[in-house]
Write a protein that holds these residues in place. Sequence first.
Motif, PDB file in Angstrom:
ATOM      1  N   ASP A  22       0.838  -1.197   0.000  1.00  0.00           N
ATOM      2  CA  ASP A  22       0.000   0.000   0.000  1.00  0.00           C
ATOM      3  C   ASP A  22       0.878   1.254   0.000  1.00  0.00           C
ATOM      4  OD1 ASP A  22      -3.000   0.898   0.625  1.00  0.00           O
ATOM      5  OD2 ASP A  22      -1.666   2.130   1.845  1.00  0.00           O
ATOM      6  N   ALA A  23       1.915   1.233   0.830  1.00  0.00           N
ATOM      7  CA  ALA A  23       2.825   2.381   0.899  1.00  0.00           C
ATOM      8  C   ALA A  23       3.506   2.622  -0.436  1.00  0.00           C
ATOM      9  CB  ALA A  23       3.863   2.143   1.993  1.00  0.00           C
ATOM     10  N   GLU A  24       3.914   1.534  -1.105  1.00  0.00           N
ATOM     11  CA  GLU A  24       4.601   1.660  -2.385  1.00  0.00           C
ATOM     12  C   GLU A  24       3.649   2.124  -3.483  1.00  0.00           C
ATOM     13  OE1 GLU A  24       7.284  -1.103  -5.449  1.00  0.00           O
ATOM     14  OE2 GLU A  24       6.683  -1.894  -3.489  1.00  0.00           O
ATOM     15  N   VAL A  25       2.481   1.489  -3.571  1.00  0.00           N
ATOM     16  CA  VAL A  25       1.536   1.792  -4.648  1.00  0.00           C
ATOM     17  C   VAL A  25       0.985   3.202  -4.513  1.00  0.00           C
ATOM     18  CG1 VAL A  25      -0.732   1.188  -5.571  1.00  0.00           C
ATOM     19  CG2 VAL A  25       0.927  -0.616  -5.075  1.00  0.00           C
ATOM     20  N   LEU A  26       0.710   3.631  -3.283  1.00  0.00           N
ATOM     21  CA  LEU A  26       0.046   4.916  -3.056  1.00  0.00           C
ATOM     22  C   LEU A  26       1.005   6.015  -2.605  1.00  0.00           C
ATOM     23  CD1 LEU A  26      -3.206   3.654  -1.278  1.00  0.00           C
ATOM     24  CD2 LEU A  26      -2.821   4.089  -3.712  1.00  0.00           C
ATOM     25  N   ALA A  27       2.309   5.818  -2.829  1.00  0.00           N
ATOM     26  CA  ALA A  27       3.307   6.769  -2.337  1.00  0.00           C
ATOM     27  C   ALA A  27       3.075   8.183  -2.859  1.00  0.00           C
ATOM     28  CB  ALA A  27       4.711   6.292  -2.717  1.00  0.00           C
ATOM     29  N   THR A 209      -8.546  11.113  -5.735  1.00  0.00           N
ATOM     30  CA  THR A 209      -8.940   9.915  -6.475  1.00  0.00           C
ATOM     31  C   THR A 209      -7.702   9.147  -6.900  1.00  0.00           C
ATOM     32  OG1 THR A 209     -10.948  10.973  -7.293  1.00  0.00           O
ATOM     33  CG2 THR A 209     -10.155   9.057  -8.507  1.00  0.00           C
ATOM     34  N   VAL A 210      -7.729   7.862  -6.645  1.00  0.00           N
ATOM     35  CA  VAL A 210      -6.630   6.972  -7.015  1.00  0.00           C
ATOM     36  C   VAL A 210      -7.098   6.104  -8.182  1.00  0.00           C
ATOM     37  CG1 VAL A 210      -5.099   5.116  -6.227  1.00  0.00           C
ATOM     38  CG2 VAL A 210      -5.808   6.923  -4.626  1.00  0.00           C
ATOM     39  N   ASN A 211      -6.373   6.142  -9.284  1.00  0.00           N
ATOM     40  CA  ASN A 211      -6.682   5.298 -10.456  1.00  0.00           C
ATOM     41  C   ASN A 211      -5.356   4.995 -11.143  1.00  0.00           C
ATOM     42  OD1 ASN A 211      -7.712   3.957 -12.668  1.00  0.00           O
ATOM     43  ND2 ASN A 211      -9.393   5.396 -12.983  1.00  0.00           N
ATOM     44  N   LEU A 212      -4.778   3.848 -10.815  1.00  0.00           N
ATOM     45  CA  LEU A 212      -3.438   3.501 -11.272  1.00  0.00           C
ATOM     46  C   LEU A 212      -3.491   2.300 -12.209  1.00  0.00           C
ATOM     47  CD1 LEU A 212      -1.585   3.795  -7.847  1.00  0.00           C
ATOM     48  CD2 LEU A 212      -1.661   5.498  -9.666  1.00  0.00           C
ATOM     49  N   GLU A 213      -2.699   2.346 -13.266  1.00  0.00           N
ATOM     50  CA  GLU A 213      -2.655   1.254 -14.234  1.00  0.00           C
ATOM     51  C   GLU A 213      -1.794   0.110 -13.731  1.00  0.00           C
ATOM     52  OE1 GLU A 213      -4.501   1.156 -16.961  1.00  0.00           O
ATOM     53  OE2 GLU A 213      -5.346   3.102 -16.374  1.00  0.00           O
ATOM     54  N   ARG A 214      -1.971  -1.026 -14.374  1.00  0.00           N
ATOM     55  CA  ARG A 214      -1.323  -2.247 -13.947  1.00  0.00           C
ATOM     56  C   ARG A 214       0.205  -2.133 -13.939  1.00  0.00           C
ATOM     57  NH1 ARG A 214       1.094  -6.652 -13.654  1.00  0.00           N
ATOM     58  NH2 ARG A 214       0.204  -8.749 -13.514  1.00  0.00           N
ATOM     59  N   SER A 215       0.831  -2.749 -12.922  1.00  0.00           N
ATOM     60  CA  SER A 215       2.275  -2.940 -12.844  1.00  0.00           C
ATOM     61  C   SER A 215       2.496  -4.229 -12.067  1.00  0.00           C
ATOM     62  CB  SER A 215       2.947  -1.764 -12.119  1.00  0.00           C
ATOM     63  OG  SER A 215       2.553  -1.743 -10.753  1.00  0.00           O
ATOM     64  N   ASP A 216       3.741  -4.700 -12.010  1.00  0.00           N
ATOM     65  CA  ASP A 216       4.014  -5.904 -11.231  1.00  0.00           C
ATOM     66  C   ASP A 216       3.666  -5.685  -9.762  1.00  0.00           C
ATOM     67  OD1 ASP A 216       4.852  -7.226 -13.465  1.00  0.00           O
ATOM     68  OD2 ASP A 216       6.999  -6.936 -13.097  1.00  0.00           O
ATOM     69  N   THR A 217       3.951  -4.493  -9.261  1.00  0.00           N
ATOM     70  CA  THR A 217       3.639  -4.198  -7.859  1.00  0.00           C
ATOM     71  C   THR A 217       2.134  -4.216  -7.636  1.00  0.00           C
ATOM     72  OG1 THR A 217       5.634  -2.848  -7.654  1.00  0.00           O
ATOM     73  CG2 THR A 217       3.914  -2.522  -5.998  1.00  0.00           C
ATOM     74  N   ILE A 218       1.382  -3.649  -8.554  1.00  0.00           N
ATOM     75  CA  ILE A 218      -0.079  -3.645  -8.423  1.00  0.00           C
ATOM     76  C   ILE A 218      -0.614  -5.070  -8.504  1.00  0.00           C
ATOM     77  CG2 ILE A 218      -2.195  -2.997  -9.662  1.00  0.00           C
ATOM     78  CD1 ILE A 218      -0.895  -0.235 -10.096  1.00  0.00           C
ATOM     79  N   GLY A 219       0.000  -5.916  -9.330  1.00  0.00           N
ATOM     80  CA  GLY A 219      -0.395  -7.316  -9.360  1.00  0.00           C
ATOM     81  C   GLY A 219      -0.229  -7.975  -7.998  1.00  0.00           C
ATOM     82  N   ARG A 220       0.911  -7.762  -7.352  1.00  0.00           N
ATOM     83  CA  ARG A 220       1.147  -8.333  -6.011  1.00  0.00           C
ATOM     84  C   ARG A 220       0.192  -7.728  -4.997  1.00  0.00           C
ATOM     85  NH1 ARG A 220       6.368  -6.979  -7.309  1.00  0.00           N
ATOM     86  NH2 ARG A 220       6.532  -5.550  -5.539  1.00  0.00           N
ATOM     87  N   ARG A 259      -1.916 -12.892 -14.093  1.00  0.00           N
ATOM     88  CA  ARG A 259      -1.829 -13.022 -15.550  1.00  0.00           C
ATOM     89  C   ARG A 259      -2.727 -12.023 -16.276  1.00  0.00           C
ATOM     90  NH1 ARG A 259       0.495 -18.097 -17.003  1.00  0.00           N
ATOM     91  NH2 ARG A 259       0.814 -19.438 -15.183  1.00  0.00           N
ATOM     92  N   ARG A 260      -3.512 -11.270 -15.527  1.00  0.00           N
ATOM     93  CA  ARG A 260      -4.440 -10.321 -16.160  1.00  0.00           C
ATOM     94  C   ARG A 260      -3.707  -9.015 -16.480  1.00  0.00           C
ATOM     95  NH1 ARG A 260      -9.862 -12.063 -15.595  1.00  0.00           N
ATOM     96  NH2 ARG A 260     -10.396 -10.073 -16.564  1.00  0.00           N
ATOM     97  N   ASP A 261      -3.992  -8.477 -17.653  1.00  0.00           N
ATOM     98  CA  ASP A 261      -3.375  -7.206 -18.035  1.00  0.00           C
ATOM     99  C   ASP A 261      -4.336  -6.029 -17.885  1.00  0.00           C
ATOM    100  OD1 ASP A 261      -5.124  -7.610 -20.114  1.00  0.00           O
ATOM    101  OD2 ASP A 261      -3.593  -7.798 -21.676  1.00  0.00           O
ATOM    102  N   ASP A 262      -5.510  -6.299 -17.259  1.00  0.00           N
ATOM    103  CA  ASP A 262      -6.508  -5.240 -17.107  1.00  0.00           C
ATOM    104  C   ASP A 262      -6.666  -4.796 -15.653  1.00  0.00           C
ATOM    105  OD1 ASP A 262      -7.653  -7.557 -16.179  1.00  0.00           O
ATOM    106  OD2 ASP A 262      -9.454  -7.460 -17.435  1.00  0.00           O
ATOM    107  N   LEU A 263      -5.661  -5.096 -14.826  1.00  0.00           N
ATOM    108  CA  LEU A 263      -5.733  -4.691 -13.425  1.00  0.00           C
ATOM    109  C   LEU A 263      -5.503  -3.193 -13.278  1.00  0.00           C
ATOM    110  CD1 LEU A 263      -3.725  -7.396 -11.424  1.00  0.00           C
ATOM    111  CD2 LEU A 263      -6.194  -7.199 -11.698  1.00  0.00           C
TER     112      LEU A 263
END
Length: 280
Positions: A22-27, A209-220, A259-263
């Motif tokens: 959460d800290a990394e994604v929403l930094a 508002t938080v709206n972030l596109e997919r990354s490896d970190t967002i996948g985890r 495996r999803r690319d729409d996260l």
Amino acid sequence: MTHTGHDHHPHVDTHAEILDLDAEVLADHTAAITAWLPVETSPHEIVDLGCGTGAGTFALLTRFPEAHVTAVDSSAGHLHRLREKAREKGVADRVRTVQADLDAATWPDLGTPDLVWASAAMHHMADPMRTLRRVHDMLAPGGLFAVVELAGFPRFLPADAPENRPGLEERCHEASDRHHAEHVPHRGADWGPKLTAAGFRLEGERTITVNLERSDTIGRYALTSLRRLRSGIADALAADDLAALDQLLDVDSPHSILRRDDLTVRTERTVWAARRTAPR
């Protein structure tokens, strides 16, 4: 924030991992909130209530380079991780950790801070008004209290996902909301009137508002978050929904969420800033 955490429970490590992700994604969003805070002068003493593994603590240390932070949490494991991070970042001399149950009859001495920060913490309090009054009385005159809350659990999937059970995530959220309405009744509260009732002067309110596109970190982040969500709602889901959720959470499955690319990550964070005006 782990309000009643006990380190022998298996979910504690998972919760710590979510907090770190959460800290990394929403930094960037956390930095935007700290930059917005209507401080009159840069604070020297800050208290981070319900600090978790330190997302707010380190954002505040970066925003206010002359400040020291007292980081308070009920979880010894979270505080240990926070101290390790402080050493890695070279700011250990600016951080003090205090283990405390914020619902206890008395609090340890947390000093007379210029700024108190509570992120995703206030909704856990058994008696939020008592906590607000305690913070008011603890603050230095003119000090600021920042209450930050997420608008519920983040969303990760499109509405038509997964293909075999469209709308699954929304049904999971509905089950979670029913659970929280019973067990965490202050989640989603409007803290502005409560702060005013506790004697503060409301200085501002902002929703990001938080709206972030997919990354490896967002996948985890999505995998870990939805695993934790599942642990609380499994009994409330229809069998087909539970099976579809388990497919998403199975990292070896071709239907794995990884495996999803729409996260994406979709949520909102609201911050209320309130000032203590009464003389000490």
